[in-house]
Design an enzyme around this catalytic site. Structure first.
Site, PDB file in Angstrom:
ATOM      1  N   HIS A 101       0.765  -1.201   0.005  1.00 22.09           N
ATOM      2  CA  HIS A 101       0.033  -0.001  -0.234  1.00 22.09           C
ATOM      3  C   HIS A 101       0.802   1.261   0.070  1.00 22.09           C
ATOM      4  O   HIS A 101       1.271   1.778   1.033  1.00 22.09           O
ATOM      5  CB  HIS A 101      -0.978  -0.111   1.192  1.00 22.09           C
ATOM      6  CG  HIS A 101      -2.318  -0.706   1.155  1.00 22.09           C
ATOM      7  ND1 HIS A 101      -3.141  -0.296   0.135  1.00 22.09           N
ATOM      8  CD2 HIS A 101      -2.653  -1.814   1.507  1.00 22.09           C
ATOM      9  CE1 HIS A 101      -4.244  -1.014  -0.081  1.00 22.09           C
ATOM     10  NE2 HIS A 101      -3.980  -2.033   0.849  1.00 22.09           N
ATOM     11  N   ASP A 106      -4.630   2.245   1.986  1.00 26.19           N
ATOM     12  CA  ASP A 106      -5.044   1.893   3.264  1.00 26.19           C
ATOM     13  C   ASP A 106      -5.695   2.564   4.173  1.00 26.19           C
ATOM     14  O   ASP A 106      -6.570   2.433   4.959  1.00 26.19           O
ATOM     15  CB  ASP A 106      -3.552   1.229   3.892  1.00 26.19           C
ATOM     16  CG  ASP A 106      -2.438   2.032   4.035  1.00 26.19           C
ATOM     17  OD1 ASP A 106      -2.590   3.135   3.230  1.00 26.19           O
ATOM     18  OD2 ASP A 106      -1.479   2.005   4.717  1.00 26.19           O
ATOM     19  N   TYR A 298      -8.673   7.249 -18.186  1.00 27.64           N
ATOM     20  CA  TYR A 298      -9.723   7.888 -17.180  1.00 27.64           C
ATOM     21  C   TYR A 298      -9.905   9.264 -17.676  1.00 27.64           C
ATOM     22  O   TYR A 298      -9.125  10.207 -18.172  1.00 27.64           O
ATOM     23  CB  TYR A 298      -8.751   7.914 -15.771  1.00 27.64           C
ATOM     24  CG  TYR A 298      -8.663   6.722 -14.957  1.00 27.64           C
ATOM     25  CD1 TYR A 298      -9.197   5.608 -15.437  1.00 27.64           C
ATOM     26  CD2 TYR A 298      -7.638   6.703 -14.184  1.00 27.64           C
ATOM     27  CE1 TYR A 298      -8.909   4.187 -14.641  1.00 27.64           C
ATOM     28  CE2 TYR A 298      -7.830   5.360 -13.218  1.00 27.64           C
ATOM     29  CZ  TYR A 298      -8.000   4.361 -13.743  1.00 27.64           C
ATOM     30  OH  TYR A 298      -7.923   3.210 -12.737  1.00 27.64           O
ATOM     31  N   GLU A 373      -0.385   9.087  10.724  1.00 27.07           N
ATOM     32  CA  GLU A 373      -1.856   8.432  11.212  1.00 27.07           C
ATOM     33  C   GLU A 373      -2.542   9.571  11.887  1.00 27.07           C
ATOM     34  O   GLU A 373      -3.912   9.144  12.263  1.00 27.07           O
ATOM     35  CB  GLU A 373      -1.377   7.024  12.044  1.00 27.07           C
ATOM     36  CG  GLU A 373      -0.822   5.882  11.137  1.00 27.07           C
ATOM     37  CD  GLU A 373      -0.605   4.772  11.993  1.00 27.07           C
ATOM     38  OE1 GLU A 373      -0.128   5.029  13.129  1.00 27.07           O
ATOM     39  OE2 GLU A 373      -0.534   3.631  11.391  1.00 27.07           O
TER      40      GLU A 373
END
Ligand code: NI
Length: 393
Positions: A101, A106, A298, A373
């Site tokens: 990841h 994640d 895309y 985080e």
């Protein structure tokens, strides 16, 4: 409600961090996200959502119904990882050799799940539905279009959609928005220039595809520099050129491929026509034949202006004026969130994760890439606040 949300979210930070670490440890490539999808579905069911699995192969959709009937807002997280060998040395580093990841998906999963958990606890305050879209294969070949084909925007039909990408070029905790284009359209092409092989000493008996292909590569650059408005950002990058394998043999053919990036849909449509006319003109004039394949991949990710202003106000209210800013320039990278924005209004934004103190400063797709985080609760609060406001009575 604002205070209740804040408190619940800050009390759940460990949950968000653990989720992110779980998915980080067990990354899976596009359309192979079986364990990832299973875990997501299990949690959503545990929290009382209606869950649909196997959408676009490995996608999962969770629907949270409020106590009253109303509109529907969707939140999308991409769930796939990359074929990169992780070199972070983290204790929760990838256990799946050669898969990582390295693009924050994640974190995207953890924030989307965290939002589902928090909102499931306050659903009696929601007038309408929240649809959580866990989408496979964003890194390629693309899962958004397939999920839409399989009805992800219907039943209940989605009125607005929101998504984010954790962004290492923006300081941790800051939010970059755009009230128009935020990421480019990404298309790809392949071509073969066919000549006639021969001895390098006798070019007059051969037809050299390398010379023709070289002229083509340089002339293609004149489309951007001479034919398009300089303010309409466009890139044509020929990224592979393969021909010949011996110093004294003129090869039969040259094989080339590249990518084209645009924002303006008219230019996007026009570029392949201009490319083919250059390729055919040069190939013909140099006695070569050609094959040219162009694939629209895309589209550009273009945010809805009004909805983005609405999001901006809510984000500033939560984080403070100074934390939310309009990005100076959109990215020439691409994102298949664009397919949803072609169908429903919404916004895609960047949540900064750069933190020099913690040495979190690697670009996405780097083998040492990781995220701060501390931003996980911020993402959850942004999503929750949007939903609560959008579905208020
Ligand atoms: Ni990504």
């Amino acid at each position: 409600m604002k205070e209740i949300l804040k408190e619940r979210i800050s009390n759940s930070k460990d949950l968000f961090v653990n989720l992110r670490r779980h998915f980080h440890k067990h990354p899976e490539l596009g359309y192979q996200e079986h364990e990832t999808a299973k875990k997501i579905a299990e949690l959503l069911k545990e929290w009382g959502l209606e869950v649909q699995e196997g959408v676009a192969t490995t996608g999962v959709v969770g629907v949270l119904k409020g106590n009253k009937v109303g509109r529907t807002i969707a939140i999308r997280a991409d769930i796939d990882a990359l074929p990169i060998k992780e070199a972070t040395g983290l204790e929760f580093a990838s256990q799946n050799e050669g898969v990582m990841h390295a693009c924050s998906h994640d974190g995207h999963i953890a924030m989307c799940l965290g939002t589902a958990k928090i909102l499931s606890e306050i659903k009696e305050h929601l007038k309408g539905n929240v649809k959580f879209i866990f989408q496979p294969a964003e890194e390629g070949p693309g899962g958004a279009e397939k999920m839409i084909e399989e009805g992800v925007l219907e039943n209940p039909s989605v009125d607005a959609i929101i998504g984010l990408h954790i962004w290492p070029e923006i300081e941790s905790g800051f939010v970059g928005i755009s009230k128009g284009p935020i990421m480019a359209a990404a298309d790809r092409y392949e071509m073969t220039i066919k000549g006639l092989g021969g001895h390098g000493a006798k070019p007059h008996l051969a037809i050299d595809p390398i010379i023709a292909a070289s002229h083509i590569v340089t002339t293609l650059q004149s489309i951007v520099s001479r034919e398009l408005d300089p303010l309409d950002s466009t890139v044509i990058s020929n990224c592979s050129f393969n021909s010949g394998n011996r110093f004294n043999v003129i090869p039969e053919e040259a094989n080339l491929s590249g990518t084209v990036r645009t924002f303006n849909p008219k230019i996007r449509e026009e570029v392949p026509r201009r490319m083919e006319s250059i390729i055919s003109g040069i190939a013909n004039s140099m006695r070569c034949k050609y094959d040219f394949k162009y694939e629209y991949y895309y589209p550009a990710t273009i945010n809805d202006k009004e909805f983005t202003s609405y999001f901006e106000n809510i984000a500033k209210d939560i984080l403070g004026q100074e934390k939310v800013f309009e990005i100076e320039r959109p990215s020439m990278g691409a994102e298949d969130f664009s397919f949803y924005l072609e169908k429903v209004p919404g916004t895609f934004f960047f949540l900064g994760t750069k933190n020099e103190e913690k040495e979190i400063n690697k670009p996405i797709h780097h083998p040492e890439y990781t995220i701060d985080e501390d931003i996980l609760p911020i993402g959850v609060e942004l999503f929750c606040s949007m939903v609560v406001d959008f579905l208020k009575e």
